[in-house]
Design an enzyme around this catalytic site. Structure first.
Site, PDB file in Angstrom:
ATOM      1  N   ASP A 164       7.629 -28.138   8.970  1.00 26.22           N
ATOM      2  CA  ASP A 164       8.235 -27.901   7.859  1.00 26.22           C
ATOM      3  C   ASP A 164       8.732 -28.960   7.170  1.00 26.22           C
ATOM      4  OD1 ASP A 164       7.536 -25.038   7.790  1.00 26.22           O
ATOM      5  OD2 ASP A 164       9.469 -24.553   9.133  1.00 26.22           O
ATOM      6  N   LYS A 200      11.562 -19.257  15.450  1.00 24.39           N
ATOM      7  CA  LYS A 200      11.544 -20.850  15.500  1.00 24.39           C
ATOM      8  C   LYS A 200      12.385 -21.433  16.567  1.00 24.39           C
ATOM      9  CE  LYS A 200      10.041 -21.292  10.755  1.00 24.39           C
ATOM     10  NZ  LYS A 200       9.821 -21.982   9.443  1.00 24.39           N
TER      11      LYS A 200
HETATM   12  P1  NAP Z   1      17.791 -18.077   5.983  1.00 25.42           P
HETATM   13  O1  NAP Z   1      17.722 -18.881   7.077  1.00 25.42           O
HETATM   14  O2  NAP Z   1      17.912 -16.490   6.055  1.00 25.42           O
HETATM   15  O3  NAP Z   1      18.720 -18.640   4.934  1.00 25.42           O
HETATM   16  C1  NAP Z   1      19.203 -18.062   3.654  1.00 25.42           C
HETATM   17  C2  NAP Z   1      20.030 -19.043   3.008  1.00 25.42           C
HETATM   18  O4  NAP Z   1      20.129 -18.493   1.434  1.00 25.42           O
HETATM   19  C3  NAP Z   1      21.342 -18.722   3.428  1.00 25.42           C
HETATM   20  O5  NAP Z   1      22.163 -20.156   3.220  1.00 25.42           O
HETATM   21  C4  NAP Z   1      21.932 -17.817   2.528  1.00 25.42           C
HETATM   22  O6  NAP Z   1      23.532 -17.992   2.162  1.00 25.42           O
HETATM   23  C5  NAP Z   1      21.290 -18.060   1.222  1.00 25.42           C
HETATM   24  N1  NAP Z   1      21.240 -16.647   0.354  1.00 25.42           N
HETATM   25  C6  NAP Z   1      20.789 -15.720   0.951  1.00 25.42           C
HETATM   26  N2  NAP Z   1      20.916 -14.866  -0.112  1.00 25.42           N
HETATM   27  C7  NAP Z   1      21.653 -15.151  -1.020  1.00 25.42           C
HETATM   28  C8  NAP Z   1      22.224 -14.572  -2.118  1.00 25.42           C
HETATM   29  N3  NAP Z   1      21.877 -13.428  -2.679  1.00 25.42           N
HETATM   30  N4  NAP Z   1      22.840 -15.576  -2.961  1.00 25.42           N
HETATM   31  C9  NAP Z   1      23.358 -16.630  -2.479  1.00 25.42           C
HETATM   32  N5  NAP Z   1      22.770 -17.305  -1.352  1.00 25.42           N
HETATM   33  C10 NAP Z   1      21.834 -16.496  -0.698  1.00 25.42           C
HETATM   34  O7  NAP Z   1      16.247 -18.147   5.166  1.00 25.42           O
HETATM   35  P2  NAP Z   1      15.360 -19.590   5.285  1.00 25.42           P
HETATM   36  O8  NAP Z   1      14.599 -19.523   6.458  1.00 25.42           O
HETATM   37  O9  NAP Z   1      16.254 -20.892   5.305  1.00 25.42           O
HETATM   38  O10 NAP Z   1      14.683 -19.107   3.889  1.00 25.42           O
HETATM   39  C11 NAP Z   1      15.177 -19.415   2.601  1.00 25.42           C
HETATM   40  C12 NAP Z   1      13.738 -19.356   1.588  1.00 25.42           C
HETATM   41  O11 NAP Z   1      13.049 -20.667   1.935  1.00 25.42           O
HETATM   42  C13 NAP Z   1      13.118 -18.185   1.667  1.00 25.42           C
HETATM   43  O12 NAP Z   1      13.297 -17.364   0.820  1.00 25.42           O
HETATM   44  C14 NAP Z   1      11.660 -18.895   1.107  1.00 25.42           C
HETATM   45  O13 NAP Z   1      11.374 -18.669  -0.048  1.00 25.42           O
HETATM   46  C15 NAP Z   1      11.873 -20.631   1.332  1.00 25.42           C
HETATM   47  N6  NAP Z   1      10.820 -21.310   2.319  1.00 25.42           N
HETATM   48  C16 NAP Z   1       9.784 -21.464   1.987  1.00 25.42           C
HETATM   49  C17 NAP Z   1       9.068 -22.163   2.983  1.00 25.42           C
HETATM   50  C18 NAP Z   1       7.634 -22.784   2.300  1.00 25.42           C
HETATM   51  O14 NAP Z   1       6.710 -23.161   3.170  1.00 25.42           O
HETATM   52  N7  NAP Z   1       7.340 -23.030   0.862  1.00 25.42           N
HETATM   53  C19 NAP Z   1       9.114 -22.090   4.145  1.00 25.42           C
HETATM   54  C20 NAP Z   1      10.240 -21.681   4.677  1.00 25.42           C
HETATM   55  C21 NAP Z   1      11.126 -20.934   3.682  1.00 25.42           C
HETATM   56  P3  NAP Z   1      24.577 -17.520   3.250  1.00 25.42           P
HETATM   57  O15 NAP Z   1      24.711 -18.776   4.421  1.00 25.42           O
HETATM   58  O16 NAP Z   1      25.681 -17.271   2.621  1.00 25.42           O
HETATM   59  O17 NAP Z   1      24.003 -16.129   3.823  1.00 25.42           O
END
Ligand code: NAP
Length: 510
Positions: free
Chosen positions: A336, A297
């Site tokens: 988004d 992105k």
């Molecule tokens: P990302 O950029 O990888 O960010 C993940 C976040 O989750 C970071 O803040 C990370 O913390 C935290 N995290 C990961 N593993 C963890 C754990 N075991 N315990 C505590 N915190 C943890 O991912 P993203 O793109 O933001 O996506 C996150 C989630 O949003 C996805 O899993 C998805 O389910 C959801 N999503 C949904 C949509 C939709 O259309 N519904 C669209 C996009 C995303 P750290 O900073 O400490 O690493």
């Protein structure tokens, strides 16, 4: 009048059974599910076929047959001597195989009598001189040319389409591997002689082959024609993305001549740029739009440039929707943030402006959190970011004028709305939850995860009497907004929602 080339593009099922009986049974199955032709991979048989075996296989075959007996050095399984290998193919031709596949390098004098598919394979890479190879195959006396090469980037798959445009004789041009899948789907648009599709995922004879049912049901094979508009999703990984299912279902429901394909691009700006450059050099592809997901992105924003992207996308630092304009220019948007905000506001039955002053806790500080925090701040909500790595929470919060705290501070905080933007609870780790219990002050819990449809966090919230919002609503909203940007029509939301629910094993909305 001649038949348009795409109407003659054959769906070819490779048969990889170890016995002639199995292959013959699979031939019947292939016919039953709509294949036009089969490729009998004689090199997959447990032992070299006798004349009687070939007779059983080929006499009264229910579909047209390509006989292939690929040697090990060409990626096949035939380990015997070359003379016996070619003798098997000669017998197959005599017994009625419609085509015999002969690899480049077999001297013309040794070709069997019959219709020859002259084939070139490269399982390691896309040869730099693939267009010259195609031109030389086009000039031989074979009935059909076949070129199959491994794609590292979908840009390589576009070379398969170049080949189909320059070759005069019937040609199969396929980019193998996950990055090449679009060449297999778009083969029909560019009038290939055929494309290979398997009976099931475990019957692939080359990497990247889709199943026949996916080609027909997911990728709208029968609706693809020379003028079909093309869309796709860029990501890595991308194989399990729901985007092809949701967008192809929407195109079908709206009666649009369009197809949507997966595009696996390795992480990194360079790989992203390589594909976009290749796409823009080929206006005849009729490529109209791209969805962009992890990890590209930010690369999309950098490639398009801030001036051609909407303000909030620039502020968020991420573009998830690209439109290719007829003049060749690109436009970038982010669907988004509005998808998330609308999912929340629709569930709460409030306007976006009613978010002002409400205490919102956002769990996570990654890409999804960033889009949501930017939008909440835009509508003047009081945002606190909670994250496992507090420094990232601080950076994000301070950028948008919010507060921050470590993730374990969230359960005791007085937020009216809580939004989970971590992957905690996502399939297959469905027993996880970012919170042990729902804070007493919380009234609304929104989990951005959509697989499973109801996460453990949402179950906890429901038991605590909260209003719950599923990530499905956000996912459908962002795809619907893309559909509307690209087509200018209202999105068939119910169809889009149901296709995702069905794929996730839930029940349709009536
Ligand atoms: P990302 O950029 O990888 O960010 C993940 C976040 O989750 C970071 O803040 C990370 O913390 C935290 N995290 C990961 N593993 C963890 C754990 N075991 N315990 C505590 N915190 C943890 O991912 P993203 O793109 O933001 O996506 C996150 C989630 O949003 C996805 O899993 C998805 O389910 C959801 N999503 C949904 C949509 C939709 O259309 N519904 C669209 C996009 C995303 P750290 O900073 O400490 O690493």
């Amino acid at each position: 009048m001649t038949t348009p080339r795409h109407r003659t593009t054959k769906l070819i099922v490779p048969l990889t059974g170890q016995t002639v009986g199995q292959m013959r049974q699979d031939m019947d199955r292939a016919k039953a599910i709509g294949a036009d032709m089969v490729e009998c991979r004689l090199d997959y048989l447990a032992k070299p076929p006798t004349q009687e075996d070939l007779r059983q296989l080929l006499i009264d075959a229910p579909l047209a047959v390509i006989a292939t007996n690929r040697p090990a050095h060409e990626g096949g399984r035939w380990n015997g001597d070359e003379a016996s290998r070619l003798a098997v193919l000669a017998q197959a031709a005599e017994l009625g195989a419609d085509y015999v596949d002969i690899e480049v390098g077999v001297p013309r004098a040794q070709w069997p009598h019959g219709q020859i598919i002259h084939s070139h394979h490269d399982f390691k890479e896309t040869p730099k001189d693939i267009l010259q190879i195609a031109a030389s195959l086009d000039a031989t006396g074979a009935a059909v040319s076949k070129l199959a090469f491994l794609a590292e980037n979908p840009a390589d798959a576009l070379l398969a389409m170049d080949i189909l445009r320059i070759c005069r004789k019937p040609t199969l041009a396929l980019a193998m591997g996950e990055a090449g899948v679009c060449s297999r789907i778009l083969a029909r648009k560019f009038g290939a002689m055929g494309t290979f599709a398997t009976l099931s995922n475990d019957q692939q004879s080359a990497p990247g082959q889709p199943t026949l049912s996916d080609l027909k049901e997911l990728y709208r094979w029968d609706a693809i024609g020379a003028h079909t508009a093309v869309y796709g999703v860029i990501g890595c990984p991308v194989a399990h993305s729901m985007s092809p299912a949701i967008h192809n279902a929407a195109f079908a429901a709206a009666g649009l001549d369009a197809v949507y394909v997966p595009l696996r691009i390795e992480p990194g700006q360079d790989a992203f740029n390589t594909f976009l450059d290749a796409l823009r050099q080929r206006p005849w592809l009729d490529w109209r739009g791209l969805s962009v997901t992890i990890p590209h992105k930010e690369h999309a924003l950098a490639y398009i440039g801030q001036a051609s992207c909407e303000d909030l996308a620039v502020q968020i630092g991420a573009v998830n929707t690209i439109t290719l304009e007829p003049d060749g220019s690109l436009r970038g948007k982010n669907t988004d943030y509005s998808a998330a905000i609308d999912a929340l506001c629709q569930a709460m039955r409030i306007d976006r402006t009613d978010l002002a002053g409400r205490a919102c806790g956002v769990l996570g500080a990654g890409g999804a959190a960033r889009a949501i925090v930017a939008a909440l701040a835009h509508y003047e909500a009081k945002v606190t970011v909670y994250n496992r790595t507090p420094e990232r929470a601080q950076l994000l919060a301070e950028e948008f004028g919010g507060r921050w705290a470590p993730l374990d501070a969230a359960p005791s905080a007085p937020n009216e709305i809580l939004i989970n933007c971590t992957p905690l609870g996502m399939s297959p780790q469905v027993e996880q939850s970012p919170l042990e219990s729902i804070p007493p002050a919380t009234r609304v819990v929104f989990d951005t995860i959509y697989n499973p449809l109801e996460t453990r966090l949402l179950r906890q919230a429901r038991s605590a009497g909260c209003l719950t919002v599923s990530g499905l609503d956000m996912f459908v909203n962002q795809a619907a907004a893309q559909f509307e940007i690209w087509t200018g029509r209202a999105a068939p939301r119910k169809v889009m929602r149901n296709v995702v629910v069905k794929r996730l094993g839930g029940r349709d909305t009536p």
